[in-house]
Design a protein around this motif. Structure first.
Motif, PDB file in Angstrom:
ATOM      1  N   ALA B  88     -11.821  -5.644  24.379  1.00 14.16           N
ATOM      2  CA  ALA B  88     -12.291  -6.479  23.625  1.00 14.16           C
ATOM      3  C   ALA B  88     -11.516  -6.432  22.280  1.00 14.16           C
ATOM      4  N   ILE B  89     -10.471  -5.518  21.933  1.00 13.39           N
ATOM      5  CA  ILE B  89     -10.053  -5.222  20.619  1.00 13.39           C
ATOM      6  C   ILE B  89      -9.036  -6.670  20.546  1.00 13.39           C
ATOM      7  N   PRO B  90      -8.197  -7.051  21.571  1.00 17.71           N
ATOM      8  CA  PRO B  90      -7.097  -7.947  21.037  1.00 17.71           C
ATOM      9  C   PRO B  90      -7.995  -9.435  20.805  1.00 17.71           C
ATOM     10  N   LEU B  91      -9.282  -9.587  21.251  1.00 21.20           N
ATOM     11  CA  LEU B  91      -9.963 -10.820  20.919  1.00 21.20           C
ATOM     12  C   LEU B  91     -10.119 -10.970  19.661  1.00 21.20           C
ATOM     13  N   VAL B  92     -10.268  -9.603  18.910  1.00 23.06           N
ATOM     14  CA  VAL B  92     -10.593  -9.612  17.528  1.00 23.06           C
ATOM     15  C   VAL B  92      -9.164  -9.785  16.803  1.00 23.06           C
ATOM     16  N   HIS B 172     -14.112 -12.037  30.543  1.00 22.85           N
ATOM     17  CA  HIS B 172     -13.238 -12.929  30.936  1.00 22.85           C
ATOM     18  C   HIS B 172     -13.267 -13.926  29.977  1.00 22.85           C
ATOM     19  N   THR B 173     -14.361 -14.446  29.341  1.00 23.14           N
ATOM     20  CA  THR B 173     -14.356 -15.657  28.387  1.00 23.14           C
ATOM     21  C   THR B 173     -13.450 -15.170  27.200  1.00 23.14           C
ATOM     22  N   GLY B 174     -13.813 -13.731  26.979  1.00 22.95           N
ATOM     23  CA  GLY B 174     -12.874 -13.459  25.734  1.00 22.95           C
ATOM     24  C   GLY B 174     -11.460 -13.330  26.084  1.00 22.95           C
ATOM     25  N   PHE B 175     -11.069 -13.106  27.224  1.00 21.12           N
ATOM     26  CA  PHE B 175      -9.677 -13.086  27.714  1.00 21.12           C
ATOM     27  C   PHE B 175      -8.971 -14.682  27.445  1.00 21.12           C
ATOM     28  N   LEU B 176     -10.074 -15.460  27.840  1.00 20.12           N
ATOM     29  CA  LEU B 176      -9.504 -16.841  27.834  1.00 20.12           C
ATOM     30  C   LEU B 176      -9.340 -17.214  26.249  1.00 20.12           C
ATOM     31  N   ALA B 177     -10.082 -16.832  25.712  1.00 15.63           N
ATOM     32  CA  ALA B 177     -10.021 -17.098  24.111  1.00 15.63           C
ATOM     33  C   ALA B 177      -8.960 -16.662  23.779  1.00 15.63           C
ATOM     34  N   THR B 178      -8.510 -15.292  24.105  1.00 13.17           N
ATOM     35  CA  THR B 178      -7.394 -14.946  23.375  1.00 13.17           C
ATOM     36  C   THR B 178      -5.882 -15.483  23.875  1.00 13.17           C
ATOM     37  N   LYS B 187      -4.277 -19.786  33.320  1.00 14.35           N
ATOM     38  CA  LYS B 187      -4.266 -19.652  34.624  1.00 14.35           C
ATOM     39  C   LYS B 187      -3.239 -18.122  34.763  1.00 14.35           C
ATOM     40  N   GLY B 188      -4.073 -17.378  35.717  1.00  9.89           N
ATOM     41  CA  GLY B 188      -3.338 -16.184  35.899  1.00  9.89           C
ATOM     42  C   GLY B 188      -3.584 -15.181  35.022  1.00  9.89           C
ATOM     43  N   HIS B 194       0.536 -10.610  32.812  1.00  7.16           N
ATOM     44  CA  HIS B 194       0.183 -11.633  32.060  1.00  7.16           C
ATOM     45  C   HIS B 194       0.005 -10.994  30.515  1.00  7.16           C
ATOM     46  N   PRO B 195       0.453 -11.850  29.428  1.00  6.07           N
ATOM     47  CA  PRO B 195       0.407 -11.269  28.051  1.00  6.07           C
ATOM     48  C   PRO B 195      -1.068 -10.679  27.795  1.00  6.07           C
ATOM     49  N   VAL B 196      -1.973 -11.416  28.336  1.00  2.00           N
ATOM     50  CA  VAL B 196      -3.524 -10.625  27.926  1.00  2.00           C
ATOM     51  C   VAL B 196      -3.633  -9.624  28.385  1.00  2.00           C
ATOM     52  N   GLN B 197      -3.232  -9.141  29.608  1.00  2.77           N
ATOM     53  CA  GLN B 197      -3.272  -7.832  30.377  1.00  2.77           C
ATOM     54  C   GLN B 197      -2.283  -6.745  29.527  1.00  2.77           C
ATOM     55  N   GLN B 198      -1.079  -7.256  29.265  1.00  2.00           N
ATOM     56  CA  GLN B 198      -0.097  -6.513  28.789  1.00  2.00           C
ATOM     57  C   GLN B 198      -0.478  -6.287  26.979  1.00  2.00           C
ATOM     58  N   ARG B 199      -1.047  -6.880  26.822  1.00  2.00           N
ATOM     59  CA  ARG B 199      -1.863  -6.729  25.298  1.00  2.00           C
ATOM     60  C   ARG B 199      -3.000  -5.395  25.379  1.00  2.00           C
ATOM     61  N   ILE B 200      -3.744  -5.824  26.409  1.00  2.00           N
ATOM     62  CA  ILE B 200      -4.837  -4.726  26.605  1.00  2.00           C
ATOM     63  C   ILE B 200      -4.125  -3.279  26.799  1.00  2.00           C
TER      64      ILE B 200
END
Lengths: 372, 372
Positions: B88-92, B172-178, B187-188, B194-200
């Motif tokens: 959740a850190i990247p979401l913030v 997952h909603t947090g991932f979409l927000a980011t 998508k994906g 994906h940048p979301v997962q690489q950021r995590i």
């Protein structure tokens, strides 16, 4: 048959006479060091083994010879529902089965941990009714059926699960039949000191070759006693079902009748989507299996004259089934083609909630086992 | 705080600097011999221990000092949902949480493995709608709610479970927000690259002090990558949530905001009849816990500045919860009175189907642990 078959597939220490010894464990060191039983099952996910299951197992012949073993097979274990076929012996031997015209289906259900499907509950219900009894006489408690579809159908009809849906309802009906036939009280038939349970204790002692009078015991999920028995002795009892020739004649006849019912009705023993029913249907009589709770399982291999007992130390059902499949394959108890047509008996895929296969539950036990 | 607290309750090897080492396991022998991890949990029935659960655990401070350990804490483990607070850190940090006016409840749900109760699904559903998205954008897959009553209610209404009921829908909603906030494809977003997962992945490396670029990984139940991380390093990351003072300022702020949301909404983190919600509600902020699948669990102890990570080797949830309760008690992280008022956090009764108490799941871990 006992001594004239040779398993070049079987390693381990072929010592005879231990499994039916009346002496408790003699302090023999655990084969796998003080820290535990060997790993029998791996759970993988992507690039790594995520979890493991340790366990103990023994392959024993009808003379008590141990053909293979994993971990400490001397310590007492609760065999739980795996000994239902032993618990059915008095139903036959007392004459209750004949007196109540118990069918092969009913005798199979007495050995079952069934799914609570209609095919199962109808057999138990009709048997009870024929004896003038009802589900209220069963002291096993009600249970939501193992079979999810059946449980959902009950919910949608607004019906509560009954004692008939309890996976042990057939066994308990058999207990009631025996009590009725012997003129014993039916109430309280689940208690340790009731003649029904004492008779079972005696049969279990004879079949396992153990003095169980001071054995540790507990209460099973269905309220009857479950007795602590050395794992190798449970395997020995199963070997004597596979090859009953050394049993007293009346017992050999009872055991044979139970084995034939078990063989004839694999669906009644468990049900839809279960390992036990699937492997027995596929093996066509070459192997009989019976799962118990907390990771216990047994197999009877009539053609080889062998019995198998297995305990997953942590109690996991997912590990028990796959370990049993691997053991049966290693023993060459069934035609090799079976494993190709039913790969689910040797590994369970792990899927994501989106349906992708992301891992597997697979056997990791050494074959042959490490020597003692 | 890191160095000025002393735990005379803690045994083990107080070596510093290992948990955030970039070096993989150096071949240190397993503390408990080659055969396995120590027994952390016993399952009793009547006169006998019927099953046991082995596992590994580490208690680590925010400087990476290991205060206590059981078993091999260097080998990589999948922390599964236990690292949702890290994810959740990247979401913030990206500013997505502020841009979408993410509430404390929503941030808590992003850290949750929730029961799928209406209290949970409504939070996720409203959050998605506010961003112009729908449950169809969640790539976690549908799931029958963990909460049986909620699942039965769906069945009775003839509704299929949706992605909102997936225990990970908040995350997952947090991932979409980011992704939305950063202008990345939605998508994906579950894919490893994906940048979301690489950021995590980058955040996880920094928080655990590990180079994870070549770490083993797999696909979690909700379709995102789960990374193999040394257990002690997971505990270290949790300690840094407990005591973020040595983190870069922006990260410390994000971690604090997540910790406060986690603290404020224990019900959203899990739900009815769950260990996590029960212990957090009882402890009033003294302890934060987060269970993961396959027997993984973590705790954050803000007052002590400590993190805990725990892996039950066989993956059993029943063992994870009770072991975590025992660890938290041993660490004296909460007032002793809590254990009297909530004994279910330290032992789970095993009941027969007729409702009798016939056994227990109880802690068996040594405290202090055996020295290395």
């Amino acid at each position: 048959m006992t001594n004239d078959h040779h398993h070049d597939c079987c390693g381990g220490d072929h010592h005879h006479g231990h499994a039916h010894s009346h002496h408790p464990a003699e302090g023999r060191a655990d084969l796998d060091g003080p820290a535990g039983s060997p790993i029998l099952i791996e759970v993988t996910r992507g690039g790594m083994v995520e979890s493991v299951h340790r366990g103990r197992a023994a392959v024993v012949d009808a003379r008590g010879g141990i053909l293979a073993q994993w971990g400490d097979v001397r310590a007492p274990v609760y065999a739980r529902s795996s000994v239902k076929p032993l618990q059915a012996i008095p139903l036959v031997e007392t004459g209750a089965a004949d007196a109540f015209a118990v069918s092969t289906e009913e005798l199979a259900l007495a050995c079952a941990s069934h799914n609570g499907e209609e095919r199962h509950t109808q057999v138990a219900g009709r048997w009870l009714a024929r004896m003038g009894l009802s589900p209220a006489d069963l002291e096993c408690g009600a249970q939501i059926p193992y079979d999810v579809e059946t449980g959902n159908a009950l919910l949608l009809r607004g019906e509560a699960p009954s004692t008939l849906h309890n996976n042990c309802s057939g066994k308990h009906t058999g207990f009631l039949a025996t009590a009725l036939h012997k003129g014993e009280p039916t109430k309280g038939y689940v208690r340790y000191d009731h003649p029904v349970q004492q008779r079972i204790l005696g049969v279990t002692e004879q079949m396992t070759g153990q003095d169980l009078s001071r054995a540790p015991w507990g209460i099973d999920g269905c309220s009857i006693p479950t007795i602590g028995i050395p794992l190798e002795a449970v395997a020995y009892a199963m070997a004597r079902i596979a090859d009953p020739r050394d049993l007293p004649e009346r017992r050999a006849q009872a055991v044979t009748r139970i084995r034939e019912a078990w063989t004839a009705h694999p669906y009644l023993i468990a049900g839809r989507d279960t390992f036990d029913t699937a492997i027995m249907e596929a093996a066509g009589g070459a192997v009989l299996v019976k799962q118990g709770a907390e990771g216990f399982g047994v197999a009877v291999l009539p053609r080889l004259g062998l019995g198998v007992a297995l305990k997953i130390d942590d109690g996991a059902a997912r590990a028990r089934d796959i370990a049993m499949g691997a053991l049966i394959r290693s023993l060459r108890a069934v035609d090799d083609a079976l494993w190709t047509t039913a790969p689910g008996l040797l590994a369970t895929p792990i899927t994501s909630r989106a349906g992708a296969e992301v891992g597997t539950v697979r056997a990791a036990l050494a074959w042959p086992p490490a020597a003692a």
